[in-house]
Write a protein that holds these residues in place. Structure first.
Motif, PDB file in Angstrom:
ATOM      1  N   PHE A  85      -2.128  -1.409  15.282  1.00 52.60           N
ATOM      2  CA  PHE A  85      -0.757  -1.441  15.780  1.00 52.60           C
ATOM      3  C   PHE A  85       0.228  -1.245  14.649  1.00 52.60           C
ATOM      4  N   GLN A  86       1.496  -1.172  15.063  1.00 53.19           N
ATOM      5  CA  GLN A  86       2.605  -1.080  14.120  1.00 53.19           C
ATOM      6  C   GLN A  86       2.655  -2.319  13.222  1.00 53.19           C
ATOM      7  N   SER A  87       2.462  -3.502  13.814  1.00 53.39           N
ATOM      8  CA  SER A  87       2.413  -4.719  13.008  1.00 53.39           C
ATOM      9  C   SER A  87       0.944  -4.979  12.709  1.00 53.39           C
ATOM     10  N   TYR A  88       0.668  -5.250  11.435  1.00 50.77           N
ATOM     11  CA  TYR A  88      -0.717  -5.156  10.975  1.00 50.77           C
ATOM     12  C   TYR A  88      -1.601  -6.307  11.440  1.00 50.77           C
ATOM     13  N   ALA A  89      -0.982  -7.477  11.716  1.00 54.70           N
ATOM     14  CA  ALA A  89      -1.731  -8.613  12.238  1.00 54.70           C
ATOM     15  C   ALA A  89      -2.996  -8.913  11.443  1.00 54.70           C
ATOM     16  N   LEU A  90      -2.854  -9.000  10.116  1.00 56.26           N
ATOM     17  CA  LEU A  90      -3.992  -9.439   9.298  1.00 56.26           C
ATOM     18  C   LEU A  90      -4.063 -10.959   9.373  1.00 56.26           C
ATOM     19  N   GLY A 140       3.613  -3.969   2.067  1.00 61.23           N
ATOM     20  CA  GLY A 140       3.476  -3.529   3.458  1.00 61.23           C
ATOM     21  C   GLY A 140       2.529  -2.341   3.595  1.00 61.23           C
ATOM     22  N   GLY A 141       2.663  -1.397   2.670  1.00 65.23           N
ATOM     23  CA  GLY A 141       1.796  -0.216   2.719  1.00 65.23           C
ATOM     24  C   GLY A 141       0.341  -0.595   2.496  1.00 65.23           C
ATOM     25  N   GLN A 142       0.126  -1.540   1.560  1.00 67.75           N
ATOM     26  CA  GLN A 142      -1.246  -1.998   1.295  1.00 67.75           C
ATOM     27  C   GLN A 142      -1.792  -2.771   2.487  1.00 67.75           C
ATOM     28  N   GLN A 143      -0.924  -3.551   3.123  1.00 64.40           N
ATOM     29  CA  GLN A 143      -1.373  -4.291   4.316  1.00 64.40           C
ATOM     30  C   GLN A 143      -1.824  -3.323   5.410  1.00 64.40           C
ATOM     31  N   GLN A 144      -1.083  -2.232   5.545  1.00 64.86           N
ATOM     32  CA  GLN A 144      -1.452  -1.272   6.583  1.00 64.86           C
ATOM     33  C   GLN A 144      -2.790  -0.615   6.243  1.00 64.86           C
ATOM     34  N   ARG A 145      -3.033  -0.378   4.949  1.00 64.57           N
ATOM     35  CA  ARG A 145      -4.339   0.163   4.546  1.00 64.57           C
ATOM     36  C   ARG A 145      -5.458  -0.813   4.874  1.00 64.57           C
ATOM     37  N   VAL A 146      -5.176  -2.095   4.669  1.00 66.79           N
ATOM     38  CA  VAL A 146      -6.192  -3.111   4.983  1.00 66.79           C
ATOM     39  C   VAL A 146      -6.482  -3.113   6.487  1.00 66.79           C
ATOM     40  N   ILE A 158     -14.136   5.917  18.175  1.00 63.49           N
ATOM     41  CA  ILE A 158     -12.772   6.270  18.576  1.00 63.49           C
ATOM     42  C   ILE A 158     -11.792   5.373  17.836  1.00 63.49           C
ATOM     43  N   LEU A 159     -10.770   5.996  17.241  1.00 61.27           N
ATOM     44  CA  LEU A 159      -9.729   5.238  16.551  1.00 61.27           C
ATOM     45  C   LEU A 159      -8.429   5.357  17.340  1.00 61.27           C
ATOM     46  N   LEU A 160      -7.806   4.228  17.619  1.00 61.75           N
ATOM     47  CA  LEU A 160      -6.565   4.219  18.396  1.00 61.75           C
ATOM     48  C   LEU A 160      -5.444   3.662  17.521  1.00 61.75           C
ATOM     49  N   PHE A 161      -4.364   4.417  17.399  1.00 62.31           N
ATOM     50  CA  PHE A 161      -3.245   4.006  16.544  1.00 62.31           C
ATOM     51  C   PHE A 161      -1.964   3.957  17.360  1.00 62.31           C
ATOM     52  N   ASP A 162      -1.254   2.819  17.306  1.00 67.68           N
ATOM     53  CA  ASP A 162       0.042   2.753  17.974  1.00 67.68           C
ATOM     54  C   ASP A 162       1.151   2.652  16.937  1.00 67.68           C
ATOM     55  N   GLU A 163       1.810   3.753  16.655  1.00 71.22           N
ATOM     56  CA  GLU A 163       2.913   3.822  15.691  1.00 71.22           C
ATOM     57  C   GLU A 163       2.581   3.058  14.410  1.00 71.22           C
ATOM     58  N   PRO A 164       1.438   3.357  13.775  1.00 64.78           N
ATOM     59  CA  PRO A 164       1.006   2.525  12.655  1.00 64.78           C
ATOM     60  C   PRO A 164       1.889   2.658  11.422  1.00 64.78           C
ATOM     61  N   LEU A 165       2.702   3.690  11.339  1.00 62.90           N
ATOM     62  CA  LEU A 165       3.471   3.904  10.114  1.00 62.90           C
ATOM     63  C   LEU A 165       4.955   3.581  10.262  1.00 62.90           C
ATOM     64  N   SER A 166       5.387   3.181  11.465  1.00 62.65           N
ATOM     65  CA  SER A 166       6.844   3.064  11.661  1.00 62.65           C
ATOM     66  C   SER A 166       7.481   1.925  10.883  1.00 62.65           C
ATOM     67  N   LEU A 168       6.874   1.439   7.729  1.00 61.10           N
ATOM     68  CA  LEU A 168       6.845   1.796   6.313  1.00 61.10           C
ATOM     69  C   LEU A 168       8.065   2.631   5.946  1.00 61.10           C
ATOM     70  N   ASP A 169       8.447   2.627   4.658  1.00 64.75           N
ATOM     71  CA  ASP A 169       9.578   3.464   4.268  1.00 64.75           C
ATOM     72  C   ASP A 169       9.158   4.933   4.261  1.00 64.75           C
ATOM     73  N   ALA A 170      10.163   5.817   4.226  1.00 64.18           N
ATOM     74  CA  ALA A 170       9.924   7.246   4.472  1.00 64.18           C
ATOM     75  C   ALA A 170       8.881   7.853   3.535  1.00 64.18           C
ATOM     76  N   LYS A 171       8.943   7.515   2.256  1.00 59.90           N
ATOM     77  CA  LYS A 171       8.034   8.124   1.283  1.00 59.90           C
ATOM     78  C   LYS A 171       6.593   7.687   1.549  1.00 59.90           C
ATOM     79  N   LEU A 172       6.445   6.390   1.800  1.00 59.29           N
ATOM     80  CA  LEU A 172       5.123   5.829   2.061  1.00 59.29           C
ATOM     81  C   LEU A 172       4.553   6.387   3.361  1.00 59.29           C
ATOM     82  N   ARG A 173       5.439   6.615   4.313  1.00 59.18           N
ATOM     83  CA  ARG A 173       5.008   7.134   5.606  1.00 59.18           C
ATOM     84  C   ARG A 173       4.361   8.510   5.433  1.00 59.18           C
TER      85      ARG A 173
END
Ligand SMILES: Nc1ncnc2c1ncn2[C@@H]1O[C@H](COP(=O)(O)OP(=O)(O)O)[C@@H](O)[C@H]1O
Ligand SMILES: [Mg+2]
Length: 344
Positions: A85-90, A140-146, A158-166, A168-173
């Protein structure tokens, strides 16, 4: 590989997803794109098994996993699908390695196998050195990688992604887009990726479904959407910048398309429009709105009476607010749409 047939989902009397059918082969990168509220997340949640359809079916690899008419749904954990998801929920109380290891523990893998796999996916995501940190000790970017590492650890098909990068800042995105594509290439997992960002869709997808109001407006390759948009909505939604639509009635009489009897809207590509300071009977006079550089060229936008035109032109232009800009449309339109927005 993924086959969706006449899929619908209602919440009470509200139809969030309306009669969607599409199919992608194994290894595809399918993007569901559309404005907020168009039903993307509902689609993804049905694919994940978190939501059951009101009507229609979903098949993975020829096996029905959801059936609106039937009694059964394969539960989320048994779908061989991973979700981000958009929020990483680690899990905040677990280290990075612990988070990634968790689904492998749940799957009953032994310690040695788990450790090897954790190291492998941390390496794939370029976060080998973060294994012992806790989620609040990384960016935040590292959390999303985790979160992505944790999703792919059990090797879902099958990989399902819901707005996983929204978040993150523009460059990281932009950086993470290519990271995700690399992960996709390495894992070969069929991916479904939800975004409201058409640039993300057009740069990442093998297949795009453009959604609007719960329906799929068009399903095709990024190239097809740009070259052959099937509706006015798609034409103005995709492309950098998107195409221009002009009501037939607004085209000057001196222009080849300005004859009486035309109705509906014409599509013109930004790179086919000429821009000038000087009036011409065949040009449309607009008020200068903005200019920005685009890959060595200039993107110039003018507005007037609800019409907005964007041209991409060579050369340098010095317009300021208050200037009049004259847009000369090419003699033929790239496409025509009727009053309902359907391709004519
Ligand atoms: N559980 C729910 N109950 C009622 N309405 C919902 C529910 N989930 C989503 N919706 C509605 O369905 C529509 C589509 O939502 P969603 O799939 O989240 O859109 P998107 O992800 O494209 O922004 C929205 O109008 C939303 O308010
Ligand atoms: Mg959503």
């Amino acid at each position: 590989m993924i086959r969706i047939d006449s899929l619908s989902k209602s919440f009470g009397t509200f139809e969030a997803v309306k009669n969607v059918s599409l199919e992608v082969p194994s290894g595809s990168f399918l993007v569901l794109v559309g404005p907020s509220g168009c039903g993307k997340s509902t689609m993804l949640r049905m694919l994940a098994g978190l939501e059951s359809p009101t009507d229609g079916t979903i098949q993975f690899d020829g096996k029905t996993v959801s059936d609106g008419a039937g009694p059964w749904t394969i539960e989320p954990a048994k779908r061989n699908a991973g979700l981000v998801f958009q929020s990483y929920a680690l899990w905040p109380h677990m280290t990075v390695a612990g988070n990634v290891e968790w689904p492998l523990k749940v799957a009953g893998q032994g310690k040695a196998e788990r450790t090897a796999r954790v190291n492998e996916v941390l390496h794939l995501l370029g976060i080998d050195n973060l294994g012992r940190r806790f989620p609040n000790e990384i960016s935040g970017g590292q959390q999303q990688r985790v979160a992505i590492a944790r999703m792919i650890a059990p090797k879902p098909g099958i990989l399902l992604f819901d707005e996983p990068l929204s978040n993150l800042d523009a460059k990281l995105r932009v950086e993470m887009r290519s990271e995700l594509l690399r992960v996709h290439r390495v894992t070969q997992a069929t991916s479904v990726y939800v975004t409201h960002d058409q640039v993300e869709a057009m740069t990442m997808a093998t297949h795009v479904a453009v959604m609007n109001g719960g329906s799929v407006e068009q399903f095709g390759s990024p190239q097809e959407l740009v070259s052959e948009p099937s509706s006015a909505f798609v034409a103005t939604f995709v492309g950098t910048p998107p195409a221009n639509l002009v009501d037939a009635g607004l085209i000057p009489a001196a222009h080849p398309l300005g004859r009486k009897g035309h109705s509906g809207r014409f599509m013109f590509r930004p790179e086919d429009i000429l821009v000038s300071r000087h009036p011409d009977p065949a040009s449309i006079e607009m008020d200068f709105a903005e200019i920005s550089p685009l890959a060595g060229r200039s993107m110039i936008t003018g507005t007037r009476n609800g019409l907005r035109l964007t041209a991409v032109a060579d050369g340098s232009f010095r317009f300021t607010i208050g200037d009049k800009v004259h847009f000369l449309l090419p003699p033929a339109a790239a496409a025509c749409f009727d009053s309902k927005g359907k391709r004519a």
